[in-house]
Design a protein around this motif. Structure first.
Motif, mmCIF file in Angstrom:
data_model
loop_
_atom_site.group_PDB
_atom_site.id
_atom_site.type_symbol
_atom_site.label_atom_id
_atom_site.label_comp_id
_atom_site.label_asym_id
_atom_site.label_seq_id
_atom_site.Cartn_x
_atom_site.Cartn_y
_atom_site.Cartn_z
ATOM 1 N N MET A 47 0.630 -1.667 0.673
ATOM 2 C CA MET A 47 0.100 -0.153 0.385
ATOM 3 C C MET A 47 0.854 0.986 -0.249
ATOM 4 S SD MET A 47 -2.493 1.591 0.316
ATOM 5 C CE MET A 47 -4.371 1.180 0.667
ATOM 6 N N LYS A 48 1.163 1.773 -1.295
ATOM 7 C CA LYS A 48 1.162 3.466 -0.709
ATOM 8 C C LYS A 48 0.282 4.323 -0.380
ATOM 9 C CE LYS A 48 1.039 6.116 -3.799
ATOM 10 N NZ LYS A 48 1.210 8.427 -2.590
ATOM 11 N N PRO A 49 0.449 4.614 0.358
ATOM 12 C CA PRO A 49 -1.188 5.999 0.982
ATOM 13 C C PRO A 49 -0.984 6.942 0.636
ATOM 14 C CG PRO A 49 1.114 4.714 2.904
ATOM 15 C CD PRO A 49 0.811 4.769 1.934
ATOM 16 N N THR A 50 -2.224 7.898 0.886
ATOM 17 C CA THR A 50 -2.815 8.960 0.996
ATOM 18 C C THR A 50 -1.379 10.413 0.407
ATOM 19 O OG1 THR A 50 -4.259 8.745 0.987
ATOM 20 C CG2 THR A 50 -3.830 11.073 0.627
ATOM 21 N N LEU A 57 6.699 13.892 -3.252
ATOM 22 C CA LEU A 57 6.172 12.435 -3.622
ATOM 23 C C LEU A 57 6.510 11.462 -2.500
ATOM 24 C CD1 LEU A 57 7.999 12.681 -7.082
ATOM 25 C CD2 LEU A 57 5.311 12.609 -7.063
ATOM 26 N N ASP A 58 7.413 11.728 -1.843
ATOM 27 C CA ASP A 58 7.743 9.684 -0.955
ATOM 28 C C ASP A 58 6.181 9.663 -0.019
ATOM 29 O OD1 ASP A 58 10.197 10.586 -2.150
ATOM 30 O OD2 ASP A 58 11.292 11.138 -0.595
ATOM 31 N N GLU A 59 6.460 8.605 -0.046
ATOM 32 C CA GLU A 59 5.024 7.893 0.871
ATOM 33 C C GLU A 59 5.609 6.863 1.302
ATOM 34 O OE1 GLU A 59 2.616 10.344 2.029
ATOM 35 O OE2 GLU A 59 1.624 9.133 3.125
ATOM 36 N N ILE A 60 5.583 6.710 3.113
ATOM 37 C CA ILE A 60 6.126 5.442 3.256
ATOM 38 C C ILE A 60 4.787 4.386 3.190
ATOM 39 C CG2 ILE A 60 6.803 4.231 5.518
ATOM 40 C CD1 ILE A 60 7.942 7.365 6.108
ATOM 41 N N GLY A 61 4.807 3.064 3.370
ATOM 42 C CA GLY A 61 3.709 1.821 3.577
ATOM 43 C C GLY A 61 4.039 0.597 3.746
ATOM 44 N N PRO A 62 3.289 -0.026 4.241
ATOM 45 C CA PRO A 62 3.366 -0.962 4.684
ATOM 46 C C PRO A 62 3.652 -2.729 3.354
ATOM 47 C CG PRO A 62 0.799 -1.008 5.334
ATOM 48 C CD PRO A 62 1.621 0.493 4.811
ATOM 49 N N ILE A 63 4.179 -3.446 3.383
ATOM 50 C CA ILE A 63 4.077 -4.730 2.709
ATOM 51 C C ILE A 63 3.721 -5.861 3.295
ATOM 52 C CG2 ILE A 63 4.988 -5.868 1.694
ATOM 53 C CD1 ILE A 63 6.343 -3.537 0.125
ATOM 54 N N THR A 64 2.782 -6.438 3.202
ATOM 55 C CA THR A 64 2.166 -7.724 4.154
ATOM 56 C C THR A 64 2.023 -9.156 3.330
ATOM 57 O OG1 THR A 64 0.082 -6.956 3.841
ATOM 58 C CG2 THR A 64 1.391 -6.588 5.628
ATOM 59 N N ARG A 65 1.787 -9.715 3.301
ATOM 60 C CA ARG A 65 1.343 -11.118 2.990
ATOM 61 C C ARG A 65 -0.398 -11.247 2.614
ATOM 62 N NH1 ARG A 65 5.165 -14.426 5.189
ATOM 63 N NH2 ARG A 65 3.701 -14.900 6.964
ATOM 64 N N SER A 66 -1.279 -10.457 3.771
ATOM 65 C CA SER A 66 -2.577 -10.448 3.813
ATOM 66 C C SER A 66 -3.229 -9.316 3.646
ATOM 67 C CB SER A 66 -3.199 -11.185 4.587
ATOM 68 O OG SER A 66 -3.135 -10.435 5.924
ATOM 69 N N VAL A 67 -4.328 -8.938 2.683
ATOM 70 C CA VAL A 67 -4.573 -7.054 2.546
ATOM 71 C C VAL A 67 -5.168 -7.195 4.615
ATOM 72 C CG1 VAL A 67 -7.197 -5.919 1.910
ATOM 73 C CG2 VAL A 67 -5.726 -7.225 0.374
ATOM 74 N N LYS A 68 -6.110 -8.044 4.999
ATOM 75 C CA LYS A 68 -6.001 -7.954 6.538
ATOM 76 C C LYS A 68 -4.847 -7.302 7.066
ATOM 77 C CE LYS A 68 -9.915 -9.040 8.550
ATOM 78 N NZ LYS A 68 -10.380 -10.388 9.431
ATOM 79 N N ALA A 88 -0.049 5.499 10.708
ATOM 80 C CA ALA A 88 -0.415 6.681 9.317
ATOM 81 C C ALA A 88 -0.632 7.535 11.360
ATOM 82 C CB ALA A 88 -2.079 6.513 9.210
ATOM 83 N N GLY A 89 -1.247 9.024 10.935
ATOM 84 C CA GLY A 89 -1.954 10.023 11.272
ATOM 85 C C GLY A 89 -0.620 11.163 10.837
ATOM 86 N N HIS A 90 -1.048 12.809 12.373
ATOM 87 C CA HIS A 90 -0.707 13.892 12.407
ATOM 88 C C HIS A 90 0.758 13.440 12.783
ATOM 89 C CE1 HIS A 90 -0.262 17.782 11.663
ATOM 90 N NE2 HIS A 90 0.548 17.440 12.909
ATOM 91 N N ASP A 91 1.409 14.704 12.217
ATOM 92 C CA ASP A 91 2.820 14.272 13.174
ATOM 93 C C ASP A 91 3.586 15.886 12.633
ATOM 94 O OD1 ASP A 91 5.745 13.491 14.828
ATOM 95 O OD2 ASP A 91 6.470 12.740 12.490
ATOM 96 N N LEU A 141 1.648 11.319 -8.812
ATOM 97 C CA LEU A 141 2.227 13.108 -8.695
ATOM 98 C C LEU A 141 0.828 13.497 -8.909
ATOM 99 C CD1 LEU A 141 3.401 12.464 -12.746
ATOM 100 C CD2 LEU A 141 4.367 13.291 -10.744
ATOM 101 N N ALA A 142 -0.366 12.914 -8.130
ATOM 102 C CA ALA A 142 -1.407 13.554 -7.643
ATOM 103 C C ALA A 142 -1.439 12.814 -6.230
ATOM 104 C CB ALA A 142 -2.783 12.587 -8.667
ATOM 105 N N GLY A 143 -0.970 12.425 -5.582
ATOM 106 C CA GLY A 143 -0.682 12.056 -4.105
ATOM 107 C C GLY A 143 -1.730 10.992 -3.736
ATOM 108 N N LEU A 144 -2.550 10.058 -4.789
ATOM 109 C CA LEU A 144 -3.633 9.704 -3.985
ATOM 110 C C LEU A 144 -2.707 8.411 -3.485
ATOM 111 C CD1 LEU A 144 -5.414 10.017 -7.745
ATOM 112 C CD2 LEU A 144 -5.738 10.917 -5.596
ATOM 113 N N PRO A 145 -3.646 7.649 -3.190
ATOM 114 C CA PRO A 145 -3.327 6.431 -2.282
ATOM 115 C C PRO A 145 -3.929 4.721 -2.941
ATOM 116 C CG PRO A 145 -5.679 6.947 -1.759
ATOM 117 C CD PRO A 145 -5.333 8.012 -2.784
ATOM 118 N N GLY A 146 -2.527 4.249 -3.369
ATOM 119 C CA GLY A 146 -2.361 3.379 -4.417
ATOM 120 C C GLY A 146 -2.344 1.948 -3.886
#
Ligand code: GLN
Length: 448
Positions: A164-167, A183-194, A204-207, A408-413
């Motif tokens: 997941m590349k979050p917003t 453009l940079d974003e941190i996200g998790p890599i896992t075996r399952s969606v859950k 996630a969250g404000h910092d 480029l659009a900053g969206l989650p993917g």
């Protein structure tokens, strides 16, 4: 934790996903958790996690896979790393990557070649190739990656795991060694969606350390992942540009089969268009390289890591340290970036790329007006052979044609496994509205 290390050492002889293991500290942390007692409400308690080596970890060597930072020991940890630790996870080590996250195969690492978890002659993708291979080879259930133009989604796709590349603004970038800051974003890599949903809620969250982070509330992303019918009534867009020329037949068919599955479950899938998508790679290499050339100024031979010996004066320290410390791809980006930002060329390159970026953002906005999310492939092909593309930067850059516009659009993917081609995994990409990772998890859960 001890068993995890025994398994990692065995598996990593082939995979080579790790640059640095954190064994002593990990065992100590595990003992502390044992003493404190596992909180049954906390799904992450005691879980081993791997961290991409461009996230700083206090006291634990952090190199970004560059000779420039070969012996660099940070004095603090990235917010995402801290947040995982606060959930009683155990950091087992740092994963290999393309140097400073520049690349799509992990072959740009200054230290080692990581292999794909499914076939050791194939690349694991990149730049978070170590994180994806570590998860796919069963070494850890969760790894953090970073994604500037596809670096979480493409290696997840190549290794058949969930990425997941979050917003932009969902996860704090504090402590992420910056590549392209817009453009940079941190996200998790896992075996399952859950698992992925649980991990994103944790990081996630404000910092206050990263003022681009949103103050929006972070949902419990896993809460509603109990049935697969939640896509009923959803409207899904399938951009015709995403299954057009250059996309492998098997990849295309896997995406079309996924579309049928959504229809079966009561969603509608219709063809949409992202007409400026084709300019994404060109705009990205100007914008990302420009930002990189600025971000990488700090590696001057004085403040961090590598310093050349045998220098005559201050300029020599800079020139020699940077010449010897950076690899070829990094130098290519610095040259491209400084060139496009320079006074005579700014209007022709950077400014133009920024305008193209706006057109790409508008394309997405238009489709999202009457669609819940967009689907397509992550990459035009499955994992390629080690050595096949590394001497041809343009071919390598084109691998990201379907992931780059999302940054480029900053969206989650998100990338989720959706079949195989000649024994290699195919990834399905789901792209959402800003801060609507929730819909992507629901849509991804259909394939769990
Ligand atoms: N492959 C792309 C690049 O080389 C994206 C890398 C990334 O997302 N960090 O820039």
């Amino acid at each position: 934790t001890k068993q995890t290390f025994a398994n990692m050492k065995q598996t990593d002889q082939t995979t080579q996903a790790f640059l640095n293991l954190n064994e002593d500290e990990a065992v100590r942390t595990a003992q502390e958790i044992d003493k404190a007692g596992i909180d049954p409400e906390n799904l992450l308690s005691g879980i081993p996690v791997a961290i991409k080596d461009n996230l700083v970890t206090k006291g634990l060597t952090t190199t970004a896979a560059s000779k420039m930072l070969e012996n660099f020991k940070p004095i603090y940890s990235a917010t995402a790393v801290e947040k995982l630790a606060a959930k009683q996870t155990i950091n087992v080590g740092k994963t290999n990557m393309d140097e400073f996250a520049m690349g799509g195969s992990t072959e740009n690492s200054a230290f080692k070649v990581t292999t794909n978890a499914w076939d050791k002659t194939k690349v694991p993708g990149g730049s978070s190739g170590g994180s994806a291979a570590a998860v796919a080879s069963g070494q850890v259930p969760l790894a953090l990656g970073s994604d500037t133009g596809g670096s979480i989604r493409q290696p997840a796709s190549f290794n058949g795991v969930v990425g997941m590349k979050p917003t932009y603004g969902r996860v704090s970038r504090w402590g992420l060694i910056a590549f392209g800051s817009s453009l940079d974003e941190i996200g998790p890599i896992t075996r399952s969606v859950k698992d992925n949903a649980v991990a994103l809620s944790a990081i996630a969250g404000h910092d206050d350390h990263d003022l681009t982070t949103s103050t929006k509330e972070v949902p419990d992303f896993a809460a509603e992942l109990n049935e697969k019918t939640t896509v009923k009534g959803m409207k899904i867009g399938l951009p015709k540009e995403f299954i057009g020329e250059g996309v492998d037949e098997d990849v295309k068919n896997a995406v079309l089969a996924a579309a049928d599955k959504y229809r079966e479950l009561g969603a509608t899938v219709d063809e949409v268009s992202l007409p400026h998508n084709k300019y994404g790679v060109a705009a990205y290499y100007i914008i990302a390289s420009s930002e990189a050339s600025s971000n990488l100024q700090r590696f001057d031979g004085i403040r961090y890591g590598y310093r050349a010996d045998d220098v005559k004066n201050l300029e020599d320290v800079y020139v020699k340290s940077r010449s010897e410390g950076f690899g070829d791809e990094v130098k290519r980006r610095i040259m491209l970036g400084t060139y496009s930002l320079s006074a005579g060329f700014y209007d022709a390159y950077f400014k133009k790329a920024a305008k193209v970026r706006t057109l790409i953002i508008r394309d997405f906005q238009k489709v999202m007006e009457d669609h819940d999310f967009i689907m397509g492939p992550v990459a035009p092909t499955v994992a390629f052979s080690i050595g096949a593309e590394i001497s041809d930067p343009m071919t390598m850059y084109m691998n990201d044609i379907l992931t780059i516009p999302v940054n480029l659009a900053g969206l989650p993917g998100m990338s989720i496994p959706a079949g195989f081609s000649n024994g290699m995994p195919i990834g399905l990409q789901l792209i959402g509205k800003p801060f609507d990772e929730e819909t992507l998890y629901k849509a991804g859960y259909v394939f769990e």
